[in-house]
Design a protein around this motif. Sequence first.
Motif, PDB file in Angstrom:
ATOM      1  N   VAL A 226       0.822  -1.208   0.000  1.00  0.00           N
ATOM      2  CA  VAL A 226       0.000   0.000   0.000  1.00  0.00           C
ATOM      3  C   VAL A 226       0.855   1.257   0.000  1.00  0.00           C
ATOM      4  O   VAL A 226       0.395   2.333  -0.377  1.00  0.00           O
ATOM      5  N   GLU A 227       2.122   1.128   0.441  1.00  0.00           N
ATOM      6  CA  GLU A 227       2.981   2.303   0.425  1.00  0.00           C
ATOM      7  C   GLU A 227       4.438   1.866   0.369  1.00  0.00           C
ATOM      8  O   GLU A 227       4.819   0.890   1.019  1.00  0.00           O
ATOM      9  N   ILE A 228       5.215   2.601  -0.420  1.00  0.00           N
ATOM     10  CA  ILE A 228       6.659   2.365  -0.453  1.00  0.00           C
ATOM     11  C   ILE A 228       7.346   3.707  -0.349  1.00  0.00           C
ATOM     12  O   ILE A 228       6.927   4.681  -0.983  1.00  0.00           O
ATOM     13  N   GLY A 229       8.387   3.761   0.460  1.00  0.00           N
ATOM     14  CA  GLY A 229       9.122   5.016   0.522  1.00  0.00           C
ATOM     15  C   GLY A 229      10.426   4.838   1.247  1.00  0.00           C
ATOM     16  O   GLY A 229      10.682   3.788   1.845  1.00  0.00           O
ATOM     17  N   THR A 230      11.248   5.883   1.204  1.00  0.00           N
ATOM     18  CA  THR A 230      12.465   5.830   2.003  1.00  0.00           C
ATOM     19  C   THR A 230      12.041   5.800   3.463  1.00  0.00           C
ATOM     20  O   THR A 230      10.956   6.284   3.818  1.00  0.00           O
ATOM     21  N   THR A 231      12.892   5.237   4.296  1.00  0.00           N
ATOM     22  CA  THR A 231      12.546   5.113   5.706  1.00  0.00           C
ATOM     23  C   THR A 231      12.208   6.494   6.277  1.00  0.00           C
ATOM     24  O   THR A 231      11.239   6.656   7.015  1.00  0.00           O
TER      25      THR A 231
END
Lengths: 332, 289
Positions: A226-231
């Motif tokens: 549902v979501e991907i991103g840098t930490t």
Amino acid sequence: MSDSPLLELDAVSKRFAIRGGIAGSVRGHVNAVRQVNLTVQRGEVFGLAGESGSGKSTIARMIVGLLPPDGGTLRFAGRPVVQSRAIQMVFQNPGASLNPRRSIGQSLSVALAAAGVARAARRHRIADLLGLVQLPADTALRYPHELSGGQKQRVAIARAIAVAPRLLVLDEPTSALDVSVQAKIMELLVELGRSLGLTYIFISHDLSLMRNFADRVGVLYLGEVVEIGTTEALFGRPAHPYTRTLLASIPVVSAAEARLRPDIPLIEGEVPNAADLPSGCVFHPRCPYAFAPCTDQHPAFTRAEAGQTARCHLLAGDAASVHDMTTREQPA
Amino acid sequence: MAAPAQRLSAARQNWHRFSRNPTAVVGAAIVLLVVLAAVFAPLLAPYPGHVGAVVDFRARHHPPSFSHPFGTDNIGRDIFSRVLFGYRVSLSLAAVVLGIAVPFGTVLGLAAGYFGGWSETVIMRATDIALAIPPLVMALAVTAVLSPNLLNAMLAITALWWTWHTRLVYSITRTLRHREYVEAARLIGASRAHILFREILPNCVSAISVKVTLDCGFVILLGASLSFLGLGVQPPTPDLGTMVATGADFLPDDWWEPVMPGLAILFVTLGFNLLGDGLRDLFDVEDVR
Ligand SMILES: Nc1ncnc2c1ncn2[C@@H]1O[C@H](COP(=O)(O)OP(=O)(O)OP(=O)(O)O)[C@@H](O)[C@H]1O
Ligand SMILES: [Mg+2]
């Protein structure tokens, strides 16, 4: 060529048949993993977070080639994924990852033999490997039941690195361990990753661990990313309401963080399971911000910030809307 | 070093648990006694010459006495001596049948359980068919078609016995096939032979050994039944089943002639069963008949 991703998942899906009844007939399907896209760069630690049953282990098993996908493709260094020594895995349950009938030395020896180490050199290499994972050399003579969970997990790590992999999939490597042991294993993994130039896929439901260890994070819900991103982005400005509810459960470090912390009124009710998926956005039955399109339209990935995307209708118009909605009512 | 000492103490612990289990201890004692009796029969038997077709008319039908602890049979042979040699036949029968059936059944069980697919279908359907035939009926059929002798009887029993071991090993293999350590071995590139024989098989050994122990009793009993029916060992070779059959003609007056070899069968069967039950408790394995 060298900056092409090490691992690419393109629309990867997996479903399991649910069998039952006297004849073991198929009664339905669990869509354990649906349309997962993600890329892992060389040398990074990619985190995969999600609740129990969200499909983390299923994705891990497809990445290492133990399980074929039903749809989509997995590519490792540009080629379709097959079982190979280049991709290894550390399993969730240290109790089952070592053969109770074989000594630690025997278990490691197989890995070395498979990697082509001559018989005469193996004893030496076993001691080296045990040293790398900070275990005494005489551990080789022991049997799994003589070791603690943390020691077993160290042996499992030693076995995985014995074949000189490039990608190591860590499926909740510390979830069965005490917190103090957990920290030491994570330290060890960080060190090994640096010295051996490993790329990690780190699977966990423990978000504070994820935050300290991962460079980028993908959040799974019911088999879907549902979501991907840098930490940094994901933990600083979570874009998907589900990510925000997850973050609400981890301890905060500072008062500033506490103020930012969303107070999300999760809608009570049954958590849907992968066998009986909701229509539209899979999170809508539990989402406090659900509105018209959520019930019947599956949201596409929308860019929230640089290096951060989420599947949420709220993002379609205004990238900051979720964030605003959830922090607005907070007492300053 | 610490590790061997620990393993030694693990062995001692096992021994301790074993020695506290009366069933296992009694069973082991009986089995040991029978094995020693069979091995040293030529030394222990008071009349080793009575193995063959010796006839001594003066000593016919003597009841148990000091010189003939089990009495004598209808042609004057010492029954005790013949029982000792009879154990040799019984134990060899069990050793040959199980020595062939167990490895064969085990390999098929491993293959069916690990590979699945058509090999599973073919092997497991074959066991279904074999399990539907009672061993005694099979032995009757085989010895009727071929000739009634020990070899054919063993052949018949062996031809069915592997199925039990296939089923046992198959069910264990099925549960271990996706166990993490087996998958880890696959990932590091271990060969199939390694996975089957080094990773999975060692975890089947305790269940197999319990079953083999219990089987010894069954096979001996079955062999005796066949001999009793005249389909197994042929005279004058001393066989417990044959001795019961011959002695039964002289009931009830000369009761010792069938009863003593009968008790000898009971004794060895009981020994293996007690030992098997004891080992099952000790190894904590379930589902082994
Ligand atoms: N072999 C299988 N057969 C049928 N269903 C399966 C199988 N493996 C997994 N599943 C189902 O797929 C879904 C995802 O399972 P998975 O093990 O990947 O979850 P997970 O995120 O690793 O959970 P956990 O945190 O508990 O390890 C679950 O609903 C599970 O019941
Ligand atoms: Mg899991």
